[in-house]
Design an enzyme around this catalytic site. Structure first.
Site, mmCIF file in Angstrom:
data_model
loop_
_atom_site.group_PDB
_atom_site.id
_atom_site.type_symbol
_atom_site.label_atom_id
_atom_site.label_comp_id
_atom_site.label_asym_id
_atom_site.label_seq_id
_atom_site.Cartn_x
_atom_site.Cartn_y
_atom_site.Cartn_z
ATOM 1 N N GLY A 14 0.649 -1.146 -0.024
ATOM 2 C CA GLY A 14 0.065 -0.125 -0.235
ATOM 3 C C GLY A 14 0.679 1.281 -0.099
ATOM 4 O O GLY A 14 0.316 2.394 0.545
ATOM 5 N N ASN A 16 1.679 2.959 -2.590
ATOM 6 C CA ASN A 16 1.074 3.852 -3.353
ATOM 7 C C ASN A 16 -0.249 4.605 -2.690
ATOM 8 O O ASN A 16 -0.702 5.606 -2.832
ATOM 9 C CB ASN A 16 0.734 3.418 -4.619
ATOM 10 C CG ASN A 16 1.802 3.166 -5.767
ATOM 11 O OD1 ASN A 16 2.041 4.292 -6.360
ATOM 12 N ND2 ASN A 16 2.570 2.109 -5.899
ATOM 13 N N MET A 88 -3.890 -7.336 -7.188
ATOM 14 C CA MET A 88 -3.096 -8.352 -7.814
ATOM 15 C C MET A 88 -4.447 -9.182 -8.657
ATOM 16 O O MET A 88 -4.139 -10.300 -8.931
ATOM 17 C CB MET A 88 -2.582 -9.116 -6.853
ATOM 18 C CG MET A 88 -1.400 -8.419 -6.389
ATOM 19 S SD MET A 88 -0.177 -7.769 -7.677
ATOM 20 C CE MET A 88 0.437 -9.134 -8.178
ATOM 21 N N LYS A 89 -5.516 -8.990 -8.483
ATOM 22 C CA LYS A 89 -6.600 -9.573 -9.297
ATOM 23 C C LYS A 89 -6.924 -8.947 -10.488
ATOM 24 O O LYS A 89 -6.977 -7.738 -10.674
ATOM 25 C CB LYS A 89 -7.877 -9.827 -8.335
ATOM 26 C CG LYS A 89 -7.488 -10.893 -7.402
ATOM 27 C CD LYS A 89 -8.837 -11.359 -6.711
ATOM 28 C CE LYS A 89 -8.571 -12.522 -5.502
ATOM 29 N NZ LYS A 89 -9.663 -12.978 -5.195
ATOM 30 N N HIS A 107 1.342 0.457 -13.450
ATOM 31 C CA HIS A 107 1.875 -0.753 -13.857
ATOM 32 C C HIS A 107 3.444 -0.615 -13.814
ATOM 33 O O HIS A 107 4.053 0.413 -14.627
ATOM 34 C CB HIS A 107 1.586 -1.204 -15.047
ATOM 35 C CG HIS A 107 2.080 -2.559 -15.683
ATOM 36 N ND1 HIS A 107 1.800 -3.603 -15.079
ATOM 37 C CD2 HIS A 107 3.296 -2.599 -16.629
ATOM 38 C CE1 HIS A 107 2.599 -4.655 -15.572
ATOM 39 N NE2 HIS A 107 3.559 -3.855 -16.602
HETATM 40 C C1 GRF Z 1 3.254 -1.282 -7.324
HETATM 41 O O1 GRF Z 1 4.714 -1.278 -7.748
HETATM 42 C C2 GRF Z 1 2.505 -1.203 -8.904
HETATM 43 O O2 GRF Z 1 3.059 -0.843 -9.858
HETATM 44 C C3 GRF Z 1 2.219 -2.655 -8.901
HETATM 45 O O3 GRF Z 1 1.813 -3.177 -7.616
HETATM 46 C C4 GRF Z 1 2.771 -2.525 -6.891
HETATM 47 C C5 GRF Z 1 2.255 -2.116 -5.457
HETATM 48 O O4 GRF Z 1 2.858 -1.657 -4.501
HETATM 49 N N1 GRF Z 1 0.951 -2.889 -9.710
HETATM 50 P P1 GRF Z 1 2.287 -0.684 -3.328
HETATM 51 O O5 GRF Z 1 1.315 -1.936 -2.546
HETATM 52 O O6 GRF Z 1 1.584 0.253 -3.674
HETATM 53 O O7 GRF Z 1 3.358 -0.547 -2.196
#
Ligand code: GRF
Length: 185
Positions: A14, A16, A88-89, A107
């Site tokens: 999390g 992001n 992830m889904k 991505h």
């Molecule tokens: C990110 O690197 C994003 O590009 C990918 O999953 C990762 C998520 O990281 N789709 P976080 O959970 O936000 O730390």
């Protein structure tokens, strides 16, 4: 400022989500995070939602049942934008159509190169000169929706999977927010 009611989907750490929450708390950032949907009950990111008192929906494994549940919650919270931040889904075509509004994903590669999983391993194997991240709209094909923006860096000789991941994620935090501002004008 009128902010767009937003739901963030996560599955893991999390980081992001964290940046999105911090930015959304700023007066001039155009979204308000009303809901977090999480596909993993052990995800670290859930702690962030709790810390900022954002309602959470944790999904079980039965995809179609869960998606219906999500659609009901999205309606309840009047969500107009979904952000996939490490979710992830794969969302079903039916879900994307039923929601009917914008869904944005981040991505960790320079799309259209390296769609799908294990991007850093593949980037290194292909001896790419640069890599980075892409923010794009979600459509019914995996990592193939319209690109909003990309950010890149040059790969160094000594880079490995974990250094690429770290550098990419550092780009992602600004890229995601910048893309949102571009889309929500
Ligand atoms: C990110 O690197 C994003 O590009 C990918 O999953 C990762 C998520 O990281 N789709 P976080 O959970 O936000 O730390």
């Amino acid at each position: 400022m009128v902010k767009i009611n937003t739901c963030v989907f996560i599955s893991g750490k999390g980081s992001n989500l964290r940046r999105l929450i911090l930015n959304s708390n700023k007066y001039n950032f155009p979204i308000k995070i009303k809901l977090v949907v999480c596909s993993n009950k052990k995800a670290e990111g859930l702690k962030l939602a709790k810390k900022w008192s954002i309602p959470c929906l944790i999904l079980n494994n039965k995809q179609s049942f869960s998606e219906n549940k999500v659609l009901i919650k999205l309606k309840f919270h009047k969500i107009d934008l979904i952000l996939l931040a490490g979710y992830m889904k794969i969302l079903s075509k039916r879900f994307i159509r039923s929601f009917g509004k914008s869904i944005i994903n981040i991505h960790p590669s320079l799309l259209p190169k390296f769609k799908g999983l294990n991007t850093f391993e593949r980037v290194l194997k292909k001896k790419e000169k640069k890599t980075g991240c892409t923010v794009h709209f979600v459509n019914e094909k995996l990592d193939a929706g319209k690109i909003i923006l990309r950010k890149f860096f040059f790969i160094e000789k000594e880079d490995n999977v974990s250094s690429l991941k770290k550098k990419t994620q550092n780009l992602e935090y600004n890229a995601f927010s910048e893309a949102i501002i571009r889309v929500v004008k």
